[in-house]
Motif scaffolding. Structure first.
Motif, short mmCIF file in Angstrom:
data_model
loop_
_atom_site.label_atom_id
_atom_site.label_comp_id
_atom_site.label_asym_id
_atom_site.label_seq_id
_atom_site.Cartn_x
_atom_site.Cartn_y
_atom_site.Cartn_z
N SER A 94 4.83 14.85 -7.07
CA SER A 94 4.21 13.87 -6.33
C SER A 94 5.22 12.94 -5.58
O SER A 94 5.94 12.40 -6.26
CB SER A 94 3.01 13.05 -6.96
N LYS A 95 5.26 12.79 -4.31
CA LYS A 95 6.03 11.78 -3.74
C LYS A 95 4.98 10.38 -3.42
O LYS A 95 3.98 10.65 -2.64
CB LYS A 95 6.61 12.30 -2.30
N ILE A 96 5.54 9.58 -3.66
CA ILE A 96 4.90 8.26 -3.41
C ILE A 96 5.62 7.41 -2.36
O ILE A 96 6.62 7.16 -2.61
CB ILE A 96 4.71 7.51 -4.55
N THR A 97 5.00 7.14 -1.15
CA THR A 97 5.69 6.46 -0.09
C THR A 97 4.70 5.23 0.53
O THR A 97 3.59 5.25 0.41
CB THR A 97 5.56 7.53 1.13
N LYS A 98 5.54 4.16 0.82
CA LYS A 98 4.87 2.94 1.37
C LYS A 98 4.09 3.14 2.75
O LYS A 98 4.59 3.78 3.33
CB LYS A 98 5.88 2.05 1.51
N LEU A 99 2.96 2.61 2.47
CA LEU A 99 2.24 2.65 3.92
C LEU A 99 2.21 1.43 4.50
O LEU A 99 2.16 0.25 3.87
CB LEU A 99 0.68 3.09 3.57
N LYS A 100 2.25 1.33 5.87
CA LYS A 100 1.75 0.18 6.59
C LYS A 100 0.24 0.05 6.99
O LYS A 100 -0.46 0.88 7.71
CB LYS A 100 2.39 0.01 7.78
N LYS A 101 -0.37 -0.89 6.20
CA LYS A 101 -1.74 -0.97 6.61
C LYS A 101 -2.35 -2.32 6.95
O LYS A 101 -1.63 -3.30 6.49
CB LYS A 101 -2.63 -1.01 5.16
N TYR B 90 0.85 -1.07 -0.01
CA TYR B 90 0.01 0.12 0.07
C TYR B 90 0.96 1.28 0.11
O TYR B 90 2.05 1.32 0.70
CB TYR B 90 -0.94 -0.08 1.33
N TYR B 91 0.32 2.24 -0.70
CA TYR B 91 1.00 3.49 -0.68
C TYR B 91 0.25 4.80 -0.82
O TYR B 91 -0.78 4.87 -0.83
CB TYR B 91 1.71 3.62 -2.20
N SER B 92 0.80 5.87 -0.40
CA SER B 92 0.17 7.18 -0.50
C SER B 92 0.91 8.15 -1.39
O SER B 92 2.33 7.89 -1.76
CB SER B 92 0.34 7.70 1.08
N THR B 93 0.33 8.83 -2.06
CA THR B 93 0.64 10.04 -2.86
C THR B 93 0.60 11.25 -2.25
O THR B 93 -0.78 11.60 -1.54
CB THR B 93 0.05 9.96 -4.13
N LEU B 94 1.52 12.25 -2.27
CA LEU B 94 1.33 13.41 -1.48
C LEU B 94 2.01 14.64 -2.38
O LEU B 94 3.11 14.26 -2.96
CB LEU B 94 2.07 13.42 -0.06
N SER B 95 1.28 15.76 -2.54
CA SER B 95 2.25 16.84 -3.10
C SER B 95 1.52 18.20 -2.77
O SER B 95 0.45 18.28 -2.09
CB SER B 95 2.12 16.71 -4.72
N ALA B 96 2.62 19.27 -2.80
CA ALA B 96 2.22 20.52 -2.45
C ALA B 96 2.46 21.59 -3.55
O ALA B 96 3.20 21.27 -4.26
CB ALA B 96 2.71 20.92 -0.98
#
Length: 178
Positions: free
Chosen positions: A171-178, A86-92
């Motif tokens: 966009s930064k894509i980072t692994k999530l712990k779900k 699982y991943y998140s994408t985040l940008s500003a």
């Protein structure tokens, strides 16, 4: 002034992340629905994803801004049609912007090297760690007839169909712990 703007941008992104965190079970359902929508929107979409080495699916990427903007979404990496992480994408962003929008994003890894580079990264930034070409083709054309030159291709779509002239840069894509 820059520090104040940066702080405002961080608050906007934090609001997006906390408001949009979803359970693993809900996210799994949303991912399946997004893939179905992709197949309806893109002629030959399901076959295209089957041929890919892997693909990220972000069902709901929310963007909001008032001068300073933020974007956040959660999704997963699928390999051989199965969720592996699982991943998140985040940008500003800073600039003229007002309002909010929701979109879905699928990022397809066409080569094993591109997929391996992504999986080995500790936070993958689009445009820095890898480029993502936004897919464009003619109406009614089967996606499988296109010879993509880039190893990573992105699709952005919403409730009004595929969206063009959008970017994933930054966009930064980072692994999530779900």
């Amino acid at each position: 002034m820059k520090q104040w703007l940066l702080g405002l941008g961080i608050l906007c992104v934090m609001g997006l992340t906390s408001a949009n965190a979803v359970s693993k079970e809900v996210l799994d359902i949303e991912i399946k629905e997004t893939i179905k929508t992709f197949d309806k929107e893109v002629h030959g979409g399901a076959e295209f994803l089957e041929k890919a080495k892997g693909y990220l699916v972000f069902p709901n990427v929310y963007k909001a801004g008032f001068g300073i903007g933020g974007e956040y979404g959660e999704g997963a990496l699928l390999v051989h049609g199965r969720i592996v992480d699982y991943y998140s994408t985040l940008s500003a962003s800073i600039g003229f912007q007002l309002g909010a929008q929701k979109k879905s994003v699928i990022i397809v890894f066409l080569t094993q090297k591109a997929l391996d580079d992504f999986r080995k990264s500790n936070g993958w930034k689009v445009g820095v760690d890898g480029s993502v070409a936004i897919a464009k083709w003619g109406v009614g054309e089967d996606i499988n007839t296109i010879d993509f030159k880039d190893p990573v291709v992105g699709f952005i779509f919403g409730n009004k169909g595929l969206m063009y002239n959008l970017t994933l840069e930054g966009s930064k894509i980072t692994k999530l712990k779900k």
